[in-house]
Design an enzyme around this catalytic site. Structure first.
Site, PDB file in Angstrom:
ATOM      1  N   ASP A  67      36.966  22.198  13.405  1.00 31.00           N
ATOM      2  CA  ASP A  67      37.678  22.878  12.331  1.00 31.00           C
ATOM      3  C   ASP A  67      37.018  22.550  10.994  1.00 31.00           C
ATOM      4  OD1 ASP A  67      38.446  20.257  11.819  1.00 31.00           O
ATOM      5  OD2 ASP A  67      40.356  20.463  12.870  1.00 31.00           O
ATOM      6  N   GLU A  90      36.069  20.866  22.678  1.00 34.16           N
ATOM      7  CA  GLU A  90      35.818  20.597  21.252  1.00 34.16           C
ATOM      8  C   GLU A  90      34.975  19.341  21.089  1.00 34.16           C
ATOM      9  OE1 GLU A  90      38.201  20.746  17.007  1.00 34.16           O
ATOM     10  OE2 GLU A  90      39.343  20.316  18.815  1.00 34.16           O
TER      11      GLU A  90
END
Length: 506
Positions: A95, A483
């Site tokens: 992110d 991720e």
């Protein structure tokens, strides 16, 4: 008539006569007491890539020597909302938020990697130091005001509602801080540890910078110790559930003091550890080491002072460190660790690979200390040698690099088969060079949910990894397994440097 032999015949004869000394492919036999002659993996290549990854996570104004060229400048006004310069640092994962807690831990572990194994890194040492400095420059900005640390830039909930490149970011760059009224001994203790550890990295190459780091570490630790409390109490709506402090702040105070003792040699910190160690959880039986819980790392670090520097007051830490080791050894009397059928250490389904990399680093580091002290680990009558610890660590790293049931490397860009759909905004969306127009907040989700591979390869990224049955779906939406994060890579840097050196690759 003189006997005439071709160079090839001479080489064959030479090989035949000296077979015990040479491998007849023209390379000297590489003898190492802990490893076989040939490595299945190119640890040197993996080391290079593991450090390169950090350039893909950079926030701020990118330097002219930036090697991950699909990235561009981002977050250039970070901090302006609070009239403070917070440009720079790292995005923690896939992110666009800068979380200070995991960033500080990443910095500590990159620094520890260099402190223990930097001497083996050869040409990669400079790259590793630049990765550390990118973080410490930011941490110095975040601690510029006394009794205050800016611990986050970005609103995580609003950021997660968008799928956009960091270069296009238009979500609020909210600045979150801790201070006397809203304490955070955990993030402050980790920040002190990071600054102190990094000061050791730069002690010779940049003594002025090193002194700045250690002075700041001392000040930050005093703040952490004086104004006690977990940062997720006062900042819960901003930092939870992302980087809640689940293990409390006691471990970070012990960890911070341990690093300051190492960096300053000031007896104040040794005395602090002696007086407060038990109340800060030195003997607690927890065997998980990561961005949240530092107890095990502190035990291993302090055991060095006892084993190698012969500090008698830290005798107990050898026992505490041994307890951690014994918990990991399959079949040992106190073993409590879980492994997948393929042999991977398995702690939890979310980003499990962080525990694999951090544990592998601790095993290799503790093996180094034990070897220096000519001693072993005793697990209820079972003797565990440093060689055994290195073997276990190597097996974990080899699994990560592709020795697993799927023959999948969990390092992006290493080996023939690796994750192609990682949960990472910048990697999954077309680069600014390929698509100069802005990609709006919600329009990126069309790509996030598509099955197409990421257009930008985030070389060196370690992803969360397989589940407890060695399965890995390689889906972007599966952030638990797909991720990457900075704190998964940081400890692996040291482990790969050791393995590359062991096999004569460095």
């Amino acid at each position: 008539m003189a006997l005439s032999l071709s160079p090839f015949t001479l080489l064959v004869l030479l090989c035949w006569f000296s077979a015990s000394l040479l491998l007849c492919n023209g390379f000297p036999a590489f003898h190492h007491r802990n490893h076989p002659r040939f490595a299945k993996h190119n640890y040197r290549d993996a080391l290079t890539k593991s450090i390169l990854f950090f350039e893909g996570q950079r926030s701020g104004k990118l330097p002219p020597n930036q090697r991950v060229t699909w990235r561009r400048d981002s977050g250039l006004s970070d901090g302006s909302a609070m009239h403070v310069d917070l440009v720079g640092g790292y995005y923690d994962a896939g992110d666009n938020v800068k979380f200070g807690f995991p960033m500080a831990f990443t910095t500590t572990m990159l620094s520890w990697s260099v402190i223990e194994f930097g001497g083996l890194m050869k040409g990669e040492l400079q790259n590793a130091k630049e990765a550390i400095r990118w973080a410490t420059d930011y941490l110095l900005k975040a601690t510029v005001h006394p009794d205050t640390i800016y611990v986050q830039v970005g609103d995580a909930n609003k950021d997660h509602a968008c799928w956009e490149r960091p270069e296009d970011m238009d979500t609020p760059r909210t600045v979150i801080k801790i201070d006397r009224n809203t304490p955070g001994s955990d993030v402050a203790g980790e920040t002190a540890a990071a600054l102190a550890a990094a000061s050791l990295v730069f002690r010779r190459s940049d003594p002025t910078y090193s002194k700045l780091l250690v002075r700041r570490a001392i000040r930050v630790f005093e703040f952490a110790d004086k104004y006690r409390g977990p940062y997720s109490n006062g900042l819960k709506k901003f930092v939870c559930p992302f980087y809640c402090s689940y293990s409390g702040y006691q471990d970070e105070l012990l960890w911070g003091a341990a690093w300051l003792q190492k960096a300053t040699k000031n007896p104040t910190y040794l005395n602090y550890i002696r007086v407060n160690g038990q109340t800060l959880g030195a003997a607690e039986f927890d065997n998980t080491f990561g961005w949240d819980n530092k107890h095990v790392g502190a035990r291993i670090l302090l055991s060095k002072a006892f084993l190698v520097q012969k500090v008698p007051s830290l005798h107990d830490y050898k026992g505490h460190a041994d307890n951690f080791i014994c918990s990991l050894i399959p079949g040992a009397p106190f073993s409590s660790a879980q492994y997948t059928p393929g042999g991977l250490l398995f702690k939890m389904s979310d980003s499990n690979m962080q525990y694999v990399t951090s544990t592998s680093f601790l095993l290799l580091t503790y093996a180094k200390y034990l070897t220096s002290a000519h001693t072993v680990v005793n697990c209820g009558g079972t003797t565990i040698t440093p060689k055994r610890l290195r073997t276990i660590a190597k097996k974990q790293v080899d699994y990560l690099l592709g020795d697993n049931p799927l023959k999948m490397s969990y390092m992006v860009g290493y080996g023939p088969r690796y994750p192609r759909r990682i949960h990472h905004r910048g990697s999954s969306l077309p680069s600014v060079a390929a698509h100069p127009a802005k990609i709006q907040c919600s329009s990126g989700f069309r790509i996030m949910n598509s099955p197409s591979p990421n257009p930008n390869i985030l070389v060196g990224a370690i992803v969360g990894g397989p589940d407890q049955h060695d399965r890995f779906p390689d889906q972007r939406s599966d952030y638990e397994q797909s991720e990457p994060s900075t704190y998964m890579n940081a400890p692996l840097v040291g482990a790969l440097a050791y393995l590359a050196h062991s096999f004569g690759q460095l």
